[in-house]
Design an enzyme around this catalytic site. Structure first.
Site, PDB file in Angstrom:
ATOM      1  N   ARG A  30     -23.102 -33.840 -49.000  1.00 56.20           N
ATOM      2  CA  ARG A  30     -23.476 -34.268 -47.645  1.00 56.20           C
ATOM      3  C   ARG A  30     -22.473 -35.308 -47.136  1.00 56.20           C
ATOM      4  O   ARG A  30     -22.042 -35.243 -45.985  1.00 56.20           O
ATOM      5  CB  ARG A  30     -24.892 -34.849 -47.626  1.00 56.20           C
ATOM      6  CG  ARG A  30     -25.976 -33.821 -47.662  1.00 56.20           C
ATOM      7  CD  ARG A  30     -27.346 -34.466 -47.442  1.00 56.20           C
ATOM      8  NE  ARG A  30     -28.406 -33.489 -47.482  1.00 56.20           N
ATOM      9  CZ  ARG A  30     -28.723 -32.668 -46.489  1.00 56.20           C
ATOM     10  NH1 ARG A  30     -28.052 -32.729 -45.366  1.00 56.20           N
ATOM     11  NH2 ARG A  30     -29.707 -31.806 -46.613  1.00 56.20           N
ATOM     12  N   ARG A  31     -22.142 -36.261 -47.988  1.00 54.57           N
ATOM     13  CA  ARG A  31     -21.185 -37.301 -47.598  1.00 54.57           C
ATOM     14  C   ARG A  31     -19.802 -36.700 -47.361  1.00 54.57           C
ATOM     15  O   ARG A  31     -19.125 -37.039 -46.391  1.00 54.57           O
ATOM     16  CB  ARG A  31     -21.119 -38.382 -48.668  1.00 54.57           C
ATOM     17  CG  ARG A  31     -22.365 -39.222 -48.722  1.00 54.57           C
ATOM     18  CD  ARG A  31     -22.289 -40.257 -49.814  1.00 54.57           C
ATOM     19  NE  ARG A  31     -23.544 -40.989 -49.923  1.00 54.57           N
ATOM     20  CZ  ARG A  31     -23.925 -41.669 -50.976  1.00 54.57           C
ATOM     21  NH1 ARG A  31     -23.143 -41.750 -52.031  1.00 54.57           N
ATOM     22  NH2 ARG A  31     -25.085 -42.295 -50.988  1.00 54.57           N
ATOM     23  N   ARG A  51     -27.828 -24.594 -51.708  1.00 51.38           N
ATOM     24  CA  ARG A  51     -28.653 -23.468 -52.178  1.00 51.38           C
ATOM     25  C   ARG A  51     -28.800 -23.478 -53.688  1.00 51.38           C
ATOM     26  O   ARG A  51     -29.873 -23.171 -54.223  1.00 51.38           O
ATOM     27  CB  ARG A  51     -28.073 -22.129 -51.723  1.00 51.38           C
ATOM     28  CG  ARG A  51     -28.265 -21.804 -50.277  1.00 51.38           C
ATOM     29  CD  ARG A  51     -29.692 -21.816 -49.778  1.00 51.38           C
ATOM     30  NE  ARG A  51     -30.650 -21.201 -50.676  1.00 51.38           N
ATOM     31  CZ  ARG A  51     -31.952 -21.463 -50.690  1.00 51.38           C
ATOM     32  NH1 ARG A  51     -32.479 -22.331 -49.854  1.00 51.38           N
ATOM     33  NH2 ARG A  51     -32.758 -20.858 -51.532  1.00 51.38           N
ATOM     34  N   ALA A  52     -27.738 -23.809 -54.411  1.00 52.39           N
ATOM     35  CA  ALA A  52     -27.818 -23.858 -55.874  1.00 52.39           C
ATOM     36  C   ALA A  52     -28.837 -24.898 -56.321  1.00 52.39           C
ATOM     37  O   ALA A  52     -29.625 -24.656 -57.244  1.00 52.39           O
ATOM     38  CB  ALA A  52     -26.441 -24.167 -56.468  1.00 52.39           C
ATOM     39  N   GLN A  53     -28.847 -26.041 -55.649  1.00 51.99           N
ATOM     40  CA  GLN A  53     -29.812 -27.095 -55.992  1.00 51.99           C
ATOM     41  C   GLN A  53     -31.231 -26.662 -55.642  1.00 51.99           C
ATOM     42  O   GLN A  53     -32.156 -26.828 -56.448  1.00 51.99           O
ATOM     43  CB  GLN A  53     -29.442 -28.398 -55.276  1.00 51.99           C
ATOM     44  CG  GLN A  53     -30.372 -29.556 -55.579  1.00 51.99           C
ATOM     45  CD  GLN A  53     -31.516 -29.671 -54.602  1.00 51.99           C
ATOM     46  OE1 GLN A  53     -31.352 -29.511 -53.399  1.00 51.99           O
ATOM     47  NE2 GLN A  53     -32.692 -29.956 -55.112  1.00 51.99           N
ATOM     48  N   PHE A  94     -25.229 -23.281 -61.399  1.00 56.99           N
ATOM     49  CA  PHE A  94     -24.914 -24.269 -60.367  1.00 56.99           C
ATOM     50  C   PHE A  94     -23.407 -24.380 -60.163  1.00 56.99           C
ATOM     51  O   PHE A  94     -22.924 -24.334 -59.029  1.00 56.99           O
ATOM     52  CB  PHE A  94     -25.502 -25.637 -60.742  1.00 56.99           C
ATOM     53  CG  PHE A  94     -25.349 -26.660 -59.655  1.00 56.99           C
ATOM     54  CD1 PHE A  94     -26.326 -26.806 -58.689  1.00 56.99           C
ATOM     55  CD2 PHE A  94     -24.220 -27.465 -59.579  1.00 56.99           C
ATOM     56  CE1 PHE A  94     -26.191 -27.738 -57.664  1.00 56.99           C
ATOM     57  CE2 PHE A  94     -24.065 -28.399 -58.566  1.00 56.99           C
ATOM     58  CZ  PHE A  94     -25.057 -28.536 -57.608  1.00 56.99           C
ATOM     59  N   GLY A  96     -21.080 -22.229 -61.008  1.00 60.16           N
ATOM     60  CA  GLY A  96     -20.548 -20.974 -60.498  1.00 60.16           C
ATOM     61  C   GLY A  96     -20.804 -20.802 -59.014  1.00 60.16           C
ATOM     62  O   GLY A  96     -19.912 -20.411 -58.255  1.00 60.16           O
ATOM     63  N   ARG A 104     -22.267 -16.886 -59.387  1.00 68.24           N
ATOM     64  CA  ARG A 104     -23.607 -17.306 -59.774  1.00 68.24           C
ATOM     65  C   ARG A 104     -24.375 -16.192 -60.472  1.00 68.24           C
ATOM     66  O   ARG A 104     -25.387 -16.434 -61.115  1.00 68.24           O
ATOM     67  CB  ARG A 104     -24.391 -17.780 -58.553  1.00 68.24           C
ATOM     68  CG  ARG A 104     -24.951 -16.653 -57.717  1.00 68.24           C
ATOM     69  CD  ARG A 104     -25.482 -17.092 -56.379  1.00 68.24           C
ATOM     70  NE  ARG A 104     -26.290 -16.084 -55.737  1.00 68.24           N
ATOM     71  CZ  ARG A 104     -25.858 -14.951 -55.205  1.00 68.24           C
ATOM     72  NH1 ARG A 104     -24.575 -14.649 -55.245  1.00 68.24           N
ATOM     73  NH2 ARG A 104     -26.682 -14.114 -54.630  1.00 68.24           N
TER      74      ARG A 104
END
Length: 145
Positions: A30-31, A51-53, A94, A96, A104
């Protein structure tokens, strides 16, 4: 009692730490890309990390429930080993996904396979408990006789 759950507890703590790492990766992304909450869209690089998170967080309660059921009703060591495999696969998923959406796939299929094995040993363990506790059948003893 604690000697029967210490491996499950250790894998649980590792899983929580992994989830925290994934959360931090989203904060850093985000930063890096200047995306303030509550926005969830941006460059593909950010969206893949996000999305992975989220995907990992969605499966985490299922993983924990199966880990503990398999460990308590079947075998703590096997459940903990499967839990470690799952956490490793989720980390690979994550990383990948962070690199490319196509990278992924193999880790997600592997982690899904581990979850299915945890489901199977959970069901077997719970079934054995019910049969031995309520019906008086000891299936492993019958199989070795």
């Amino acid at each position: 009692m604690l000697d029967q759950i210490h491996w499950l507890a250790a894998v649980t703590v590792l899983g929580v730490l992994e989830q925290a790492y994934f959360f931090l990766q989203v904060i850093y992304a985000r930063r890096l890309f200047g995306i303030s909450p509550p926005k969830v869209s941006g460059p593909p690089e950010f969206e893949r990390i996000f999305r992975a998170q989220v995907n990992s967080s969605e499966y985490f309660p299922v993983f924990l429930a199966l880990l503990w059921q398999a460990g308590l009703f079947f075998h703590q060591g096997l459940a903990a080993a499967l839990g470690l495999l799952y956490l490793c696969a989720r980390y690979c998923y994550f990383m990948g996904y962070k690199a490319s959406s196509s990278e992924r796939l193999a880790p997600i299929y592997f982690s899904a396979g581990v979850l299915w094995i945890l489901i199977a040993v959970s069901v077997l363990g719970i079934l054995h408990f019910f049969l031995s506790h309520y019906v008086g059948l000891n299936v492993p003893q019958l199989l070795t006789a």
